[in-house]
Motif scaffolding. Structure first.
Motif, PDB file in Angstrom:
ATOM      1  N   LYS A 118       0.810  -1.223   0.000  1.00 54.11           N
ATOM      2  CA  LYS A 118       0.000   0.000   0.000  1.00 54.11           C
ATOM      3  C   LYS A 118       0.842   1.271   0.000  1.00 54.11           C
ATOM      4  O   LYS A 118       0.286   2.369  -0.058  1.00 54.11           O
ATOM      5  N   TRP A 119       2.175   1.119   0.041  1.00 53.93           N
ATOM      6  CA  TRP A 119       3.003   2.298   0.250  1.00 53.93           C
ATOM      7  C   TRP A 119       4.248   2.269  -0.629  1.00 53.93           C
ATOM      8  O   TRP A 119       4.876   1.226  -0.807  1.00 53.93           O
ATOM      9  N   ASN A 158       1.136   7.187  -0.549  1.00 48.81           N
ATOM     10  CA  ASN A 158       0.035   6.232  -0.456  1.00 48.81           C
ATOM     11  C   ASN A 158      -0.326   5.744  -1.856  1.00 48.81           C
ATOM     12  O   ASN A 158      -0.700   6.537  -2.725  1.00 48.81           O
ATOM     13  N   ASP A 211       1.553  -1.629   7.290  1.00 46.21           N
ATOM     14  CA  ASP A 211       1.623  -0.171   7.347  1.00 46.21           C
ATOM     15  C   ASP A 211       2.868   0.302   8.091  1.00 46.21           C
ATOM     16  O   ASP A 211       3.094   1.509   8.199  1.00 46.21           O
ATOM     17  N   ASN A 252       4.220   4.174  11.558  1.00 49.13           N
ATOM     18  CA  ASN A 252       2.947   3.782  10.967  1.00 49.13           C
ATOM     19  C   ASN A 252       2.613   4.761   9.851  1.00 49.13           C
ATOM     20  O   ASN A 252       2.317   5.931  10.099  1.00 49.13           O
ATOM     21  N   CYS A 253       2.716   4.290   8.616  1.00 52.67           N
ATOM     22  CA  CYS A 253       2.524   5.169   7.454  1.00 52.67           C
ATOM     23  C   CYS A 253       1.103   5.723   7.390  1.00 52.67           C
ATOM     24  O   CYS A 253       0.897   6.866   6.947  1.00 52.67           O
ATOM     25  N   ARG A 254       0.117   4.955   7.829  1.00 56.11           N
ATOM     26  CA  ARG A 254      -1.278   5.408   7.743  1.00 56.11           C
ATOM     27  C   ARG A 254      -1.589   6.437   8.825  1.00 56.11           C
ATOM     28  O   ARG A 254      -2.246   7.450   8.587  1.00 56.11           O
TER      29      ARG A 254
END
Length: 690
Positions: free
Chosen positions: A333-334, A351, A380, A399-401
């Motif tokens: 997702k990243w 993202n 994430d 945490n990327c989110r």
């Protein structure tokens, strides 16, 4: 008192470009030098005696500092957490990590079952190393199904690794000693095959093989062979695990070959090599991502291509000349981009679902930031490491989110450390051509800035390598004794982008040396220190820098610490049998075929420019099994320095008879080498009483 060692002369002349290149000590390089690197007992007895005499002479000169060396060693050791462990990295049902036991030189490698929290040792390097004076463990790599462990071991410092595969639960050896490998290990997703690289007779990584575990290595399949001696090749597995990737290249050109992992014999070229074009690829989410410098993008951009049409590259991260793009990782997702802006590392998170992006930010004036190991794809969380010259290392999960840092570990200094006692700053220094050189300076807050302090100035400046502004607890043994410590971020590295590198190589190489001299003069002009109070330190290609400044500006420096120094550049770059010579022509120049390059390089080559003059005090180190900067370079150099120097300053050689380019392999054994450099610095600075 031991006599100063003396090496006999035996004149050798190379006729090149209409002139003679004279070397009075060339004879100490043996024709079977590869044998010597693997087995130092094969060394010519006369040369061996000379090196032993040099080591004994050094010990004699420093014998009155034996107690101080022990004291500093204990200080250095006291800043290391004895029983320590890394932060576990999750991979499916297990989390993998390493730890040190009390007084252990080498780590254990372990894993925890994430379901029942059961811990097991999968490899104990202390047990594996007990019969060796030198032990370098590389590429400890578990199979994707967690059943097998592959690892490489170098037992003499020559960087020839033997590869072994064990079954984790039983510790039964499945494949024993595939010899002469580079250290990298890539597991096929089927867990039955590994890919590895083999060194040729000149220590060049040129062949990649596939090995079926448990089979006879003599039957391993050759997957790729690089025919150009200037290009080194290495395998990797794409992030998607769908492709085998093979990178080949030199210092300024790269090329990739790839194949579907289940059809790895059917390998094809991704984009044919073109001089001075560099690109790096990975595959994830059915897309190839390509970091590249095509279309004049010196500081790199990121492109994408569909597997069905790999020749159609589309811009993904557009080119920004002020952003040096260094590396990337793609997760499900990243997209994670590692870049350098204004000399400082940054991590950009993009993202993949909505293309929103943000930066991970830190507030220190100067720091080091890096991405750490990553096993899982659908997550994430990423692992990052952070430090500054006065901030101990810190490990975060990010945490990327949620855009949130999660502290996982802070480096402990058992003997105590108070950050507020130290000052760190970064300044810009005008060089000879008015280019501004970043200079990092740190010192104890009680150290007076009146020009009286001794100062250690470190520099490197080659291969595009950036010297990080990271934390090292070792330096405080000098700083707490009144030293100022400085790092010169000179041209030849990539601190300020690709052009920073290019303006310190080939016919611009002297910028590296002149930048360093400008930094030394700035430190004197601004009362951090004074002429004759600076000790310069550099290793390998940084040793070339040390050689130049000792020839051209000895007045500035009280001492020189030249570690495994690359100082005999003309003879080395004319010797195409050596491992790095051919591949490093783009870094230094083609002496053999280009008269202008020869003239320029000879004008700064430290060994060829030793002259009758006073020289600073000098500590010169080497490793007898070093394949990168071979034992004869520093040995010849010190013999010639002894012949020409007109002063009574101290000059010593410390040759490690059990190690290679990186010195001692144990985490505490290595501290003896640090302590040696520090007592030398303290001795010549008249600081031995502190």
């Amino acid at each position: 008192m031991k006599l100063v060692p003396k090496l006999r002369k035996e004149k050798k002349v190379i006729n090149i470009h209409g002139e003679e290149l004279v070397d009075d000590y060339a004879w100490i390089k043996q024709q079977d030098w590869q044998t010597v690197l693997k087995n130092p007992s094969k060394l010519n007895k006369e040369v061996l005696k000379y090196i032993e005499d040099e080591n004994n002479y050094k010990s004699e000169q420093l014998k009155d500092l034996t107690d101080l060396k022990k004291k500093i060693f204990n200080e250095l050791k006291g800043r290391i957490k004895d029983k320590d462990s890394s932060v576990p990295v999750k991979d499916g049902k297990f989390s993998y990590y390493s730890k040190y036991l009390e007084d252990a030189e080498y780590p254990q490698f372990l894993r925890i079952n994430n379901l029942d929290n059961k811990e097991e040792i999968i490899l104990d390097a202390n047990q594996k190393s007990k019969d060796f004076k030198f032990f370098n463990l590389s590429s400890v790599s578990h199979s994707h199904d967690h059943k097998y462990l592959a690892y490489n071991v170098d037992t003499n410092g020559s960087e020839h690794y033997d590869l072994t595969i064990e079954e984790i639960l039983t510790q039964k050896i499945i494949t024993k000693k595939i010899e002469n490998t580079t250290g990298e290990i890539i597991w096929h997703p089927n867990n039955k095959i590994i890919f590895y690289t083999v060194l040729d007779n000149n220590h060049r990584p040129n062949k990649i093989f596939a090995h079926k575990i448990g089979s006879n290595p003599a039957n391993d399949e050759l997957i790729y062979e690089e025919k150009d001696a200037a290009y080194f090749c290495y395998p990797s597995l794409s992030q998607s695990k769908d492709y085998l990737l093979i990178r080949t290249g030199d210092h300024q050109t790269s090329e990739y070959w790839f194949s579907q992992i289940n059809d790895y014999k059917n390998i094809q070229c991704f984009k044919k090599r073109t001089d001075r074009e560099e690109y790096e690829i990975d595959h994830a989410n059915d897309i190839f991502y390509i970091l590249n410098n095509l279309d004049g993008c010196k500081n790199f951009k990121v492109s994408t291509a569909e597997p069905s049409n790999i020749n159609d590259w589309k811009d993904y991260i557009k080119y920004n000349p002020n952003h040096l793009l260094l590396d990337f990782t793609v997760l499900k997702k990243w997209f994670i981009l590692f870049q350098r802006v204004d000399g400082l590392n940054q991590i950009l998170i993009k993202n993949l679902e909505n293309s929103e992006e943000h930066l991970i930010k830190f507030d220190d004036e100067t720091y080091e930031l890096s991405l750490s190991g990553q096993y899982e794809f659908d997550t994430d969380l990423i692992r990052i490491s952070y430090s500054s010259p006065i901030t101990p290392g810190t490990v975060y999960d990010y945490n990327c989110r949620e855009k949130k840092k999660i502290l996982r570990k802070t480096q402990e200094i058992p003997s105590g450390y108070e950050k507020n006692n130290y000052i760190c700053k970064r300044v810009l220094v005008d060089s000879h051509d008015k280019e501004q050189i970043p200079l990092t300076i740190f010192y104890h807050k009680n150290t007076p800035l009146n020009g009286e302090a001794p100062l250690l100035l470190y520099g490197y400046g080659s291969y595009g390598i950036t010297i990080p502004d990271s934390f090292s607890s070792n330096r405080f043994s000098l700083i707490d004794r009144g030293f100022i410590y400085a790092i010169a971020h000179i041209r030849g590295g990539r601190e300020k982008g690709q052009e920073w590198y290019e303006n310190g190589k080939l016919m611009n190489k002297k910028n590296t040396f002149l930048d360093f001299i400008s930094c030394a003069e700035y430190l004197c002009d601004n009362q951090y220190t004074s002429k004759g109070k600076i000790i310069a330190q550099g290793g390998s290609a940084g040793g070339l820098l040390m050689g130049y400044i000792s020839n051209e500006r000895p007045d500035l420096f009280l001492g020189i610490i030249a570690q495994v120094p690359f100082v005999d550049i003309c003879n080395t770059m004319l010797d195409e049998d050596l491992p790095l010579t051919v591949t490093e022509i783009p870094e230094w120049g083609d002496l053999k075929n280009n008269k202008q390059a020869y003239k320029y390089i000879k004008s700064y080559s430290p060994y060829d420019n030793v002259k009758k003059q006073n020289y600073p005090n000098m500590l010169i180190t080497g490793g007898i099994t070093d394949p990168r900067v071979t034992y004869w370079e520093m040995t010849k150099w010190i013999a010639k320095l002894r012949e020409y120097k007109t002063d009574k300053n101290l000059i010593m050689l410390d040759m490690n008879m059990d190690a290679g380019h990186s010195g001692a392999s144990g985490r505490y054994d290595y501290l003896n080498e640090v302590a040696l450099a520090y007592i030398f610095a303290l001795k010549i600075s008249n600081k031995t009483a502190s």
